[in-house]
Design an enzyme around this catalytic site. Sequence first.
Site, mmCIF file in Angstrom:
data_model
loop_
_atom_site.group_PDB
_atom_site.id
_atom_site.type_symbol
_atom_site.label_atom_id
_atom_site.label_comp_id
_atom_site.label_asym_id
_atom_site.label_seq_id
_atom_site.Cartn_x
_atom_site.Cartn_y
_atom_site.Cartn_z
ATOM 1 N N SER A 70 1.825 -22.023 18.815
ATOM 2 C CA SER A 70 2.981 -21.452 19.751
ATOM 3 C C SER A 70 3.926 -22.593 20.182
ATOM 4 C CB SER A 70 2.205 -20.747 20.943
ATOM 5 O OG SER A 70 3.298 -20.553 21.599
ATOM 6 N N HIS B 65 4.360 -19.493 15.963
ATOM 7 C CA HIS B 65 4.150 -18.510 16.951
ATOM 8 C C HIS B 65 5.242 -18.393 17.828
ATOM 9 C CE1 HIS B 65 2.002 -15.124 18.741
ATOM 10 N NE2 HIS B 65 2.253 -15.923 19.667
ATOM 11 N N ASP C 268 6.965 -16.668 21.018
ATOM 12 C CA ASP C 268 6.617 -15.829 22.058
ATOM 13 C C ASP C 268 7.869 -15.543 22.911
ATOM 14 O OD1 ASP C 268 3.667 -15.731 22.490
ATOM 15 O OD2 ASP C 268 3.743 -17.828 22.595
ATOM 16 N N MET D 139 9.454 -13.265 25.877
ATOM 17 C CA MET D 139 9.015 -12.836 27.179
ATOM 18 C C MET D 139 10.265 -12.517 27.959
ATOM 19 S SD MET D 139 6.134 -15.562 28.510
ATOM 20 C CE MET D 139 5.012 -16.070 27.339
ATOM 21 N N HIS E 203 5.919 -12.855 18.509
ATOM 22 C CA HIS E 203 5.186 -11.954 19.382
ATOM 23 C C HIS E 203 6.123 -11.385 20.578
ATOM 24 C CE1 HIS E 203 1.498 -12.281 22.685
ATOM 25 N NE2 HIS E 203 2.185 -11.104 22.550
ATOM 26 N N MET F 89 6.739 -9.756 24.136
ATOM 27 C CA MET F 89 6.219 -9.352 25.110
ATOM 28 C C MET F 89 7.341 -8.766 25.824
ATOM 29 S SD MET F 89 3.621 -12.544 25.580
ATOM 30 C CE MET F 89 4.735 -13.508 24.388
ATOM 31 N N MET G 45 -5.330 -10.753 22.741
ATOM 32 C CA MET G 45 -4.841 -11.593 23.533
ATOM 33 C C MET G 45 -6.268 -12.133 24.343
ATOM 34 S SD MET G 45 -1.730 -11.878 23.673
ATOM 35 C CE MET G 45 -1.672 -13.108 24.920
ATOM 36 N N PHE H 259 1.944 -16.726 29.836
ATOM 37 C CA PHE H 259 2.061 -18.261 30.337
ATOM 38 C C PHE H 259 1.271 -18.993 29.241
ATOM 39 C CE2 PHE H 259 2.661 -15.860 34.117
ATOM 40 C CZ PHE H 259 3.825 -16.721 34.738
ATOM 41 N N GLY I 148 -1.193 -22.385 28.369
ATOM 42 C CA GLY I 148 -2.226 -23.271 29.015
ATOM 43 C C GLY I 148 -3.291 -22.569 30.044
ATOM 44 N N ASP J 104 -4.844 -15.040 20.528
ATOM 45 C CA ASP J 104 -3.829 -15.710 21.301
ATOM 46 C C ASP J 104 -4.332 -15.792 22.411
ATOM 47 O OD1 ASP J 104 -1.466 -16.899 21.880
ATOM 48 O OD2 ASP J 104 -0.566 -14.724 21.845
HETATM 49 C C1 DX5 Z 1 0.848 -16.070 26.115
HETATM 50 C C2 DX5 Z 1 1.225 -16.538 25.030
HETATM 51 C C3 DX5 Z 1 0.472 -17.638 23.864
HETATM 52 C C4 DX5 Z 1 0.470 -18.619 24.617
HETATM 53 C C5 DX5 Z 1 -0.791 -19.358 24.100
HETATM 54 O O1 DX5 Z 1 1.455 -14.963 26.633
HETATM 55 O O2 DX5 Z 1 1.233 -15.184 24.089
HETATM 56 O O3 DX5 Z 1 0.716 -17.298 22.626
HETATM 57 O O4 DX5 Z 1 1.403 -19.491 24.327
HETATM 58 O O5 DX5 Z 1 -0.861 -20.626 24.694
HETATM 59 P P1 DX5 Z 1 -2.027 -21.590 24.531
HETATM 60 O O6 DX5 Z 1 -2.692 -21.613 23.462
HETATM 61 O O7 DX5 Z 1 -1.699 -22.817 25.435
HETATM 62 O O8 DX5 Z 1 -2.947 -20.559 25.564
HETATM 63 ZN ZN ZN Z 2 1.902 -15.232 22.091
#
Ligand code: DX5
Ligand code: ZN
Length: 229
Positions: A10, A35, A37, A39, A69, A71, A140, A146, A148, A182
């Site tokens: 990601s 990936h 993301d 948002m 992805h 969101m 998920m 977020f 981390g 994820d």
């Molecule tokens: C969260 C994202 C994830 C995230 C994964 O909303 O959809 O893709 O970036 O990050 P890590 O691998 O750091 O949990």
């Molecule tokens: Zn994601």
Amino acid sequence: MRQPTIIAPSILSANFARLGDDVAKVVTAGADWIHFDVMDNHYVPNLTFGPMVCEALRPFAGAAMMDVHLMVEPVDALVPLFAKARAGLISFHPEASRHVDRTLALIREQGCKTGLVFNPATPLQWLDSVMDKLDLVMLMSVNPGFGGQSFIASTLPKLREARRRIDAYARETGRTIRLEVDGGVKTDNIAAIAAAGADTFVAGSAVFGSPNWGSTITALRNAADSATA
Ligand code: DX5
Ligand code: ZN
């Protein structure tokens, strides 16, 4: 009936001041998919990037597919824009679309593969009527918004249930659906996640936060493969 392992870093955890370089570098390091993301500060409490950035990054990704992805809420207006930006797969959250079946059909019409994403508290019953329109199911393992965060343990039994449904569907129809996970995937938990049934793994901070992206991707892939050999 698990598919070959896919590692999808990601870029939420990449350096936003040099995204093109980081995408090219992580593909060279062994990423299968990128990936992406998206948002919107509405469906999730954070804001990232949209179709123009996806389009700008596409040439840096080489043979790696853009795994978009969403969101965002609502979903549909962004689908043609991401298809035009050469997304390979577009996934979205069922709560964010008024008409889930229609959104899945729209993604297919636009020439992309489809994915449906389940938050930790979203039940798998959403799958009941739409298996024929899905290329990927994504669970998920953190609440979205977020990078981390820590892996939520209740995802493991949920993965086993999703794997059971996907395998039953494959036996009936001969059609395979990927199972992606994820959030919070690391080298020390990916074996258990793979053993629970996932074949496609998003890893953000685990890859981009490590000193050697190539050896981390290899370690993730090897651990997933050996858990399911
Ligand atoms: C969260 C994202 C994830 C995230 C994964 O909303 O959809 O893709 O970036 O990050 P890590 O691998 O750091 O949990
Ligand atoms: Zn994601």
